[in-house]
Design a protein around this motif. Structure first.
Motif, PDB file in Angstrom:
ATOM      1  N   LEU A  31      52.742  81.998  22.451  1.00  0.00           N
ATOM      2  CA  LEU A  31      53.624  82.408  21.213  1.00  0.00           C
ATOM      3  C   LEU A  31      54.820  82.621  21.522  1.00  0.00           C
ATOM      4  CD1 LEU A  31      53.609  81.906  18.279  1.00  0.00           C
ATOM      5  CD2 LEU A  31      52.941  83.495  17.558  1.00  0.00           C
ATOM      6  N   PRO A  42      48.198  82.161   9.668  1.00  0.00           N
ATOM      7  CA  PRO A  42      49.137  81.607   9.600  1.00  0.00           C
ATOM      8  C   PRO A  42      48.879  80.226   9.190  1.00  0.00           C
ATOM      9  CG  PRO A  42      49.589  82.375  11.787  1.00  0.00           C
ATOM     10  CD  PRO A  42      48.172  83.126  11.041  1.00  0.00           C
ATOM     11  N   TRP A  83      49.796  76.174  11.299  1.00  0.00           N
ATOM     12  CA  TRP A  83      50.256  75.074  12.682  1.00  0.00           C
ATOM     13  C   TRP A  83      49.785  74.009  12.199  1.00  0.00           C
ATOM     14  CZ3 TRP A  83      50.815  78.737  15.442  1.00  0.00           C
ATOM     15  CH2 TRP A  83      50.190  80.274  15.689  1.00  0.00           C
ATOM     16  N   LEU A  93      45.269  84.717  13.454  1.00  0.00           N
ATOM     17  CA  LEU A  93      46.135  85.376  15.200  1.00  0.00           C
ATOM     18  C   LEU A  93      45.239  86.717  15.747  1.00  0.00           C
ATOM     19  CD1 LEU A  93      49.474  83.997  16.098  1.00  0.00           C
ATOM     20  CD2 LEU A  93      48.876  86.411  16.141  1.00  0.00           C
ATOM     21  N   LEU A 129      43.185  82.250  18.691  1.00  0.00           N
ATOM     22  CA  LEU A 129      43.991  81.242  17.666  1.00  0.00           C
ATOM     23  C   LEU A 129      42.150  81.813  17.177  1.00  0.00           C
ATOM     24  CD1 LEU A 129      46.649  79.384  18.611  1.00  0.00           C
ATOM     25  CD2 LEU A 129      46.072  80.843  16.550  1.00  0.00           C
ATOM     26  N   THR A 171      53.388  74.709  16.192  1.00  0.00           N
ATOM     27  CA  THR A 171      54.563  75.556  15.451  1.00  0.00           C
ATOM     28  C   THR A 171      53.749  75.901  14.549  1.00  0.00           C
ATOM     29  OG1 THR A 171      55.145  73.801  14.352  1.00  0.00           O
ATOM     30  CG2 THR A 171      56.673  73.700  16.068  1.00  0.00           C
ATOM     31  N   MET A 172      53.542  77.303  15.053  1.00  0.00           N
ATOM     32  CA  MET A 172      53.720  78.695  13.136  1.00  0.00           C
ATOM     33  C   MET A 172      54.688  78.375  12.272  1.00  0.00           C
ATOM     34  SD  MET A 172      52.409  82.261  14.340  1.00  0.00           S
ATOM     35  CE  MET A 172      54.306  83.120  12.857  1.00  0.00           C
ATOM     36  N   GLU A 228      55.001  80.180   8.258  1.00  0.00           N
ATOM     37  CA  GLU A 228      54.534  80.817   7.441  1.00  0.00           C
ATOM     38  C   GLU A 228      54.722  80.413   5.943  1.00  0.00           C
ATOM     39  OE1 GLU A 228      53.486  85.425   8.447  1.00  0.00           O
ATOM     40  OE2 GLU A 228      55.140  85.175   9.821  1.00  0.00           O
TER      41      GLU A 228
END
Length: 199
Positions: A94, A117, A119, A137, A155, A173-174, A176
């Motif tokens: 990451l 988060p 994804w 995470l 994860l 992709t992460m 928030e």
């Protein structure tokens, strides 16, 4: 059960030939147990559990021992590893976006599995929007991940079946918020064939 009994029972789950990264074996754990060095014995057993295929009962025993010793991070790790025995392992490299960029974190990510988060794995909803998935995470080898930092993470998906198509090399992709908070490249994806087998 008291701590020595919990650790002793956990040690019975470890094959004699299993060895940790430092070359430690279950004999080393038992020797520390004999000298009432419970925390060292626990650390060795956790390392051994990460080095060979374990069952949920092993991690349950270690989690309870860690709880009784007030070792909250170790207890959380044992619960995490128990879940991986049941559902499988997803590890990724990451890279967080820079804190000065939209979506970038300005505070460290706690490394012990508390952050959940969203994804983006490329799936879309019927309306054409990204169909995001939740996964907790865990940051490997670090207490936390600094803003803009990079680390290998584990994860724990809320819906593991949605993650089964991922293979090493896939990029996700992460998020928030709406902007991308980080980009992760899958480095390991190993899912349990029969989730009931390890219970």
């Amino acid at each position: 059960m008291d701590v020595p009994e919990l650790l002793g029972r956990a040690a019975c789950h470890v094959p004699v030939v299993a060895a940790g990264e430092a070359g430690t074996t279950v004999a080393d754990a038992n020797e520390y147990l004999d000298h009432d060095e419970w925390e060292i014995a626990l650390d060795i057993l956790v390392e051994l559990g990460d080095a060979y295929r374990t069952e949920t009962a092993f991690w349950d025993l270690l989690a309870e021992a860690a709880r009784m010793m007030w070792l909250s991070r170790t207890e959380r790790w044992c619960h995490w590893r128990r879940a991986e025995v049941v559902h499988g392992v997803v590890r990724a490299d990451l890279q967080l976006v820079d804190p000065g960029v939209a979506g970038g974190r300005r505070t460290p990510i706690p490394g012990d599995g508390r952050l959940r988060p969203l994804w983006d794995m490329g799936a879309v909803t019927a309306a054409g929007d990204p169909d995001l998935s939740v996964a907790r995470l865990w940051v490997e080898s670090l207490p936390d991940l600094q803003p803009g930092g990079r680390a290998v993470v584990r994860l724990a998906p809320l819906s593991p079946q949605r993650w089964r198509r991922l293979v090493p090399g896939d990029v996700i992709t992460m998020h928030e918020q709406r902007p991308v908070a980080g980009t992760a490249t899958i480095v390991e994806s190993a899912f349990s064939v029969d989730e009931d087998h390890h219970l």
